[in-house]
Design an enzyme around this catalytic site. Structure first.
Site, short mmCIF file in Angstrom:
data_model
loop_
_atom_site.label_atom_id
_atom_site.label_comp_id
_atom_site.label_asym_id
_atom_site.label_seq_id
_atom_site.Cartn_x
_atom_site.Cartn_y
_atom_site.Cartn_z
N LYS A 1 0.84 -1.19 0.00
CA LYS A 1 0.00 0.00 0.00
C LYS A 1 0.88 1.24 0.00
O LYS A 1 2.00 1.15 0.51
CB LYS A 1 -0.99 0.04 1.18
CG LYS A 1 -0.43 -0.32 2.56
CD LYS A 1 0.71 0.44 3.19
CE LYS A 1 0.65 1.90 3.44
NZ LYS A 1 1.90 2.42 4.12
N TYR B 1 -4.43 4.36 6.25
CA TYR B 1 -4.96 3.43 7.26
C TYR B 1 -6.32 3.89 7.78
O TYR B 1 -7.20 3.07 8.05
CB TYR B 1 -3.97 3.26 8.42
CG TYR B 1 -2.78 2.40 8.05
CD1 TYR B 1 -2.87 1.01 8.08
CD2 TYR B 1 -1.58 2.96 7.65
CE1 TYR B 1 -1.79 0.21 7.72
CE2 TYR B 1 -0.50 2.17 7.30
CZ TYR B 1 -0.61 0.80 7.33
OH TYR B 1 0.45 0.02 6.98
P1 NAD Z 1 12.40 1.35 2.48
O1 NAD Z 1 12.98 2.64 2.04
O2 NAD Z 1 12.83 0.77 3.77
O3 NAD Z 1 12.66 0.23 1.36
C1 NAD Z 1 12.42 0.50 0.01
C2 NAD Z 1 13.26 -0.46 -0.82
O4 NAD Z 1 13.07 -0.14 -2.20
C3 NAD Z 1 14.76 -0.34 -0.53
O5 NAD Z 1 15.31 -1.62 -0.45
C4 NAD Z 1 15.31 0.39 -1.74
O6 NAD Z 1 16.63 0.03 -2.04
C5 NAD Z 1 14.35 -0.07 -2.83
N1 NAD Z 1 14.31 0.82 -3.98
C6 NAD Z 1 14.24 0.40 -5.25
N2 NAD Z 1 14.25 1.44 -6.10
C7 NAD Z 1 14.32 2.54 -5.35
C8 NAD Z 1 14.36 3.92 -5.65
N3 NAD Z 1 14.35 4.37 -6.91
N4 NAD Z 1 14.41 4.79 -4.63
C9 NAD Z 1 14.42 4.36 -3.35
N5 NAD Z 1 14.37 3.05 -3.00
C10 NAD Z 1 14.34 2.15 -4.00
O7 NAD Z 1 10.82 1.52 2.45
P2 NAD Z 1 9.75 0.58 3.13
O8 NAD Z 1 9.37 1.14 4.44
O9 NAD Z 1 10.19 -0.81 3.07
O10 NAD Z 1 8.46 0.82 2.16
C11 NAD Z 1 8.32 0.13 0.93
C12 NAD Z 1 6.84 -0.01 0.59
O11 NAD Z 1 6.20 -0.75 1.63
C13 NAD Z 1 6.09 1.32 0.51
O12 NAD Z 1 5.12 1.26 -0.51
C14 NAD Z 1 5.41 1.44 1.87
O13 NAD Z 1 4.22 2.21 1.85
C15 NAD Z 1 5.12 -0.01 2.16
N6 NAD Z 1 5.03 -0.28 3.61
C16 NAD Z 1 3.97 -0.98 4.08
C17 NAD Z 1 3.85 -1.26 5.42
C18 NAD Z 1 2.68 -2.05 5.94
O14 NAD Z 1 2.54 -2.18 7.15
N7 NAD Z 1 1.87 -2.63 5.08
C19 NAD Z 1 4.84 -0.81 6.31
C20 NAD Z 1 5.93 -0.12 5.80
C21 NAD Z 1 6.03 0.14 4.46
#
Ligand code: NAD
Length: 371
Positions: free
Chosen positions: A137, A222
């Protein structure tokens, strides 16, 4: 023919005589032939960041889903994750090569866990490679993109699911059961408060292109999604007001704080807050003509806590992502139906509401919704 029917019946987990004594969930499982219940969803994780780390750990407790592939732009991460989760090299890809999952029989689905602005293109590429897609999401950064993703998955004949982990969370499901049983009476009002104070100003969550917006895309969603599964209806109008205290940290198109109100067809109204500038905001409250529920935390990683007019919500805590991935394996492999949908159309509804909230902030006008 007769033999194959007998075999099929023998494969059912229980006999029809036992059905009345099973819970609803057990009955649903029992109707699936046992050999299919044993099948495991083989998932490649795309984007090995913070949330993927949590998903991967939770998946170690899954009964029906396991990690069989990795997609990352960072070779060092692939190396580390391959060793940790015992993934063969032939199941690892980067962002240039992942279309090749098409030819990999070890991968049934790809779970896209990258920044929001990348979901659209990545999901469509996975669909075109003929694999099911689970997408984090928000599913995309606007409804137009979301519709294109739904269309692409339909055209490719693959399933599109959105990482709505709360739809599998036991206390949340208990509240939904109570509402459906009429225990709150006619639902009158929902309040959703979703927010935290965001740190590092250079992170992608504060970049309009990668995030698609600000707090609304990340955490406000949320309260949007929660208002729908708590009230049990889709809203028909929205009004919204935006406030910003820091124009440097929260640039144009990156919302800091938005208050919004929703109206539902049955007459219920909702009042919600989405923010990147206040802590301790993870709370749902709902009242009906016969009872109420309050939950805090309501959508964090848990344990989810709360009470209703009947007492404390006391369902056992299990890691949300474990329940989600086992549930999604059932949806993809057995065609089972979750209590609250987690498909692309569900993701698209939230995007339509987000589009309308931004339009309401920009115009000051109430927006009618047709979901
Ligand atoms: P994060 O920054 O920790 O991880 C993102 C990942 O994407 C990294 O490994 C990064 O290297 C990679 N990536 C690939 N291409 C990229 C680019 N061009 N720029 C930046 N990063 C790039 O983020 P996250 O917290 O893991 O969030 C990722 C997704 O998960 C988002 O859509 C977020 O909304 C979602 N999320 C959902 C929940 C949930 O509870 N459902 C919780 C946290 C995050």
């Amino acid at each position: 023919m007769r033999n194959s029917r007998r075999n099929f019946l023998q494969q059912l987990a229980v006999s029809a005589a036992a059905m009345p004594f099973l819970t609803f969930e057990q009955q649903a499982l029992a109707l699936v032939p046992q050999n299919r219940q044993d099948r495991v969803l083989r998932v490649a994780l795309m984007g090995l960041g913070g949330y993927a780390t949590r998903v991967a750990e939770a998946m170690q407790s899954c009964k029906r889903a396991k990690i069989t592939g990795l997609i990352s732009g960072t070779p060092a991460k692939i190396k580390e994750w391959r060793a940790k989760y015992r993934i063969p090299e032939k199941n690892c890809y980067n962002y240039e090569t992942f279309d090749q999952v098409k030819d990999n029989p070890d991968i049934d689905a790809v779970y896209v866990i990258t920044p929001n602005g990348l979901h659209h293109d990545q999901v469509i590429r996975v669909a075109r490679a003929g694999k099911h897609v689970i997408c984090e999401k928000p599913m995309a950064i606007n409804a137009r993109e979301g519709q294109e993703m739904v269309d692409a998955c339909r055209d490719a004949g693959v399933k599109l699911l959105v990482g709505y982990r709360m739809h599998f969370e036991p206390n949340t499901l208990e509240v939904i059961r109570m509402r459906n049983a009429g225990e709150f009476g006619k639902i009158m009002f929902f309040q959703g408060l979703s927010g935290f104070k965001i740190g590092d100003p250079t992170q992608w969550r504060l970049d309009k292109t990668l995030a698609g917006g600000g707090a609304m895309m990340d955490i406000g969603i949320y309260s949007i999604n929660g208002s729908r599964y708590m009230v049990g209806e889709d809203p028909i109008w929205v009004t919204a007001q935006e406030t910003k205290t820091d124009e440097v940290k929260f640039k144009a198109g990156v919302d800091e704080t938005i208050q919004f109100q929703l109206g539902f067809p049955g007459g219920a109204v909702a009042s919600c807050l989405s923010t990147y500038n206040m802590n301790y905001l993870d709370r749902f409250f709902m009242t009906g003509e016969k009872g109420f529920v309050e939950m805090q935390p309501s959508t964090g990683y848990g344990p989810i806590k709360g009470r209703t007019h009947q007492g404390v919500l006391a369902q056992p805590h299990v890691m949300h992502q474990t329940l989600q991935m086992d549930g999604m394996a059932g949806i993809i492999l057995d065609g089972s139906q979750p209590v609250v949908p987690v498909d692309g159309l569900e993701g698209l509804k939230d995007l339509k509401i987000i589009d309308a909230i931004y339009a309401a902030c920009a115009t000051g006008q109430r927006q009618e919704l047709s979901l």
